[in-house]
Design an enzyme around this catalytic site. Structure first.
Site, PDB file in Angstrom:
ATOM      1  CG  ASN A 210      -1.713   1.209   1.432  1.00  0.00           C
ATOM      2  OD1 ASN A 210      -1.808   2.042   0.526  1.00  0.00           O
ATOM      3  ND2 ASN A 210      -2.319   1.346   2.611  1.00  0.00           N
TER       4      ASN A 210
ATOM      5  CE  LYS B 255      -0.226   3.305   4.779  1.00  0.00           C
ATOM      6  NZ  LYS B 255      -0.230   3.440   6.225  1.00  0.00           N
TER       7      LYS B 255
ATOM      8  CG  HIS C 265      -5.879   1.751   5.187  1.00  0.00           C
ATOM      9  ND1 HIS C 265      -5.512   2.750   6.060  1.00  0.00           N
ATOM     10  CD2 HIS C 265      -4.815   0.923   5.081  1.00  0.00           C
ATOM     11  CE1 HIS C 265      -4.270   2.528   6.455  1.00  0.00           C
ATOM     12  NE2 HIS C 265      -3.822   1.426   5.877  1.00  0.00           N
TER      13      HIS C 265
ATOM     14  CD  GLU D 120      -3.179   5.529   6.708  1.00  0.00           C
ATOM     15  OE1 GLU D 120      -3.153   5.602   5.473  1.00  0.00           O
ATOM     16  OE2 GLU D 120      -2.250   5.022   7.383  1.00  0.00           O
TER      17      GLU D 120
ATOM     18  CD  GLU E 278      -3.513  -2.669   7.330  1.00  0.00           C
ATOM     19  OE1 GLU E 278      -2.372  -2.824   6.893  1.00  0.00           O
ATOM     20  OE2 GLU E 278      -4.229  -1.698   7.044  1.00  0.00           O
TER      21      GLU E 278
ATOM     22  N   GLY F   5       2.271   2.305  10.738  1.00  0.00           N
ATOM     23  CA  GLY F   5       3.194   3.423  10.581  1.00  0.00           C
ATOM     24  C   GLY F   5       3.867   3.855  11.871  1.00  0.00           C
TER      25      GLY F   5
ATOM     26  CB  SER G 221       5.144  -1.673  11.992  1.00  0.00           C
ATOM     27  OG  SER G 221       4.690  -0.339  12.200  1.00  0.00           O
TER      28      SER G 221
HETATM   29  P1  PGA Z   1       2.754   0.282   7.659  1.00  0.00           P
HETATM   30  O1  PGA Z   1       1.288   0.460   7.027  1.00  0.00           O
HETATM   31  O2  PGA Z   1       3.315  -0.998   7.112  1.00  0.00           O
HETATM   32  O3  PGA Z   1       3.507   1.489   7.208  1.00  0.00           O
HETATM   33  O4  PGA Z   1       2.578   0.226   9.135  1.00  0.00           O
HETATM   34  C1  PGA Z   1       0.436  -0.633   6.826  1.00  0.00           C
HETATM   35  C2  PGA Z   1      -0.858  -0.156   6.203  1.00  0.00           C
HETATM   36  O5  PGA Z   1      -1.322   0.934   6.553  1.00  0.00           O
HETATM   37  O6  PGA Z   1      -1.457  -0.849   5.347  1.00  0.00           O
END
Ligand code: PGA
Length: 252
Positions: free
Chosen positions: A9, A11, A96, A98, A168, A174, A213
């Site tokens: 992803n 983003k 997601h 976010e 997740e 992140g 992460s």
């Molecule tokens: P990250 O994000 O690996 O940077 O923690 C995962 C995601 O948001 O799908």
């Protein structure tokens, strides 16, 4: 046997130049042939570029979001699943954290997006997960269960024949904090058990990805758990070599 999947992803990252560089890096990776499904999720602006550049490679392209209705219409600023399919996408992320938290997308809206993705012949990757407060309050399985149940109630268990679920934990996205393999496995097993109550064949076939992460350094342990079928990778997917190492971890 569920074939592992690793999804990157990206983003809201990338320029035409940096995307071209990343794709070149991906194209040069020595990937395990035919044992892991790999997909990347660029910003929708770059989907066509990525599809064109990855032609002939065994890496699929997906989108990070789509409109709540398929087809075409008067929806200023939106991109539909039908248009994404036309552009060469195979998957769309739905829900997601976010988008749930920052863009305020509700389960009701996400049910419609999930349906719109399948209506266009694409595969939704439903993202679910708890916040840190919810985990501390002992509500992880309840929260994740409700997010999953929303789709089951609205669209039926049959909707999971062509779907992927990504667990997740919001606190791990992140942040550099990763759920331990045991913590992740506990939630993945609960997700599969919930699907199992509806239909065991469907439940056994659904791929459950872990996200939050994930790096090459922790991927082997996470992917070694019985109900973790791969990963949804954010930050680490922006580095071709790191992403390649994660893909190899899923193939072992
Ligand atoms: P990250 O994000 O690996 O940077 O923690 C995962 C995601 O948001 O799908």
């Amino acid at each position: 046997m569920r074939r592992p999947m690793v999804a990157g992803n990206w983003k809201m990252h990338g320029t035409r130049a940096s995307v071209a560089e990343l794709i070149e890096g991906l194209a040069n990776l020595a990937l395990p042939g035919g044992v892991v499904d790999v997909a990347v999720f660029p910003p929708s602006l770059h989907v066509s570029l990525v599809v064109d550049c990855l032609e002939g490679q065994s890496i699929s392209v997906g989108a990070q979001n789509c409109a709540h209705q398929a087809g075409q219409g008067a929806l200023t600023g939106e991109v539909s699943s039908t248009q994404l399919a036309d552009a060469g996408c195979k998957f769309v992320l739905v829900g997601h954290s976010e988008r749930r938290q920052i863009m305020g997308e509700s389960n009701e809206v996400l049910n419609r997006k999930f349906e719109a993705v399948q209506a266009a012949g694409l595969t939704p990757i439903l993202c679910i997960g708890e916040t840190l407060e919810e985990r501390k309050a002992g509500k992880t399985l309840e929260v994740v269960g409700q997010q999953l149940d929303s789709i089951i109630e609205e669209l039926g268990i049959g909707a999971f024949v062509n779907a992927v679920v990504a667990y997740e934990p919001v606190w791990a996205i992140g942040t550099g904090l990763t759920a331990s393999p045991e913590q992740a496995q506990e939630v993945h097993a609960a997700i599969r058990a919930q699907l199992m109550k509806e239909n065991s064949e469907v439940a056994q076939g659904v791929r459950l990805l872990y996200g939050g992460s994930v790096k090459a350094a922790n991927a082997v342990e996470l992917f070694g758990m019985p109900d973790i079928d791969g990963g949804l990778i954010g930050g680490a997917s922006l580095n071709a070599d790191e992403f390649g190492a994660i893909i190899r971890a899923a193939g072992n």
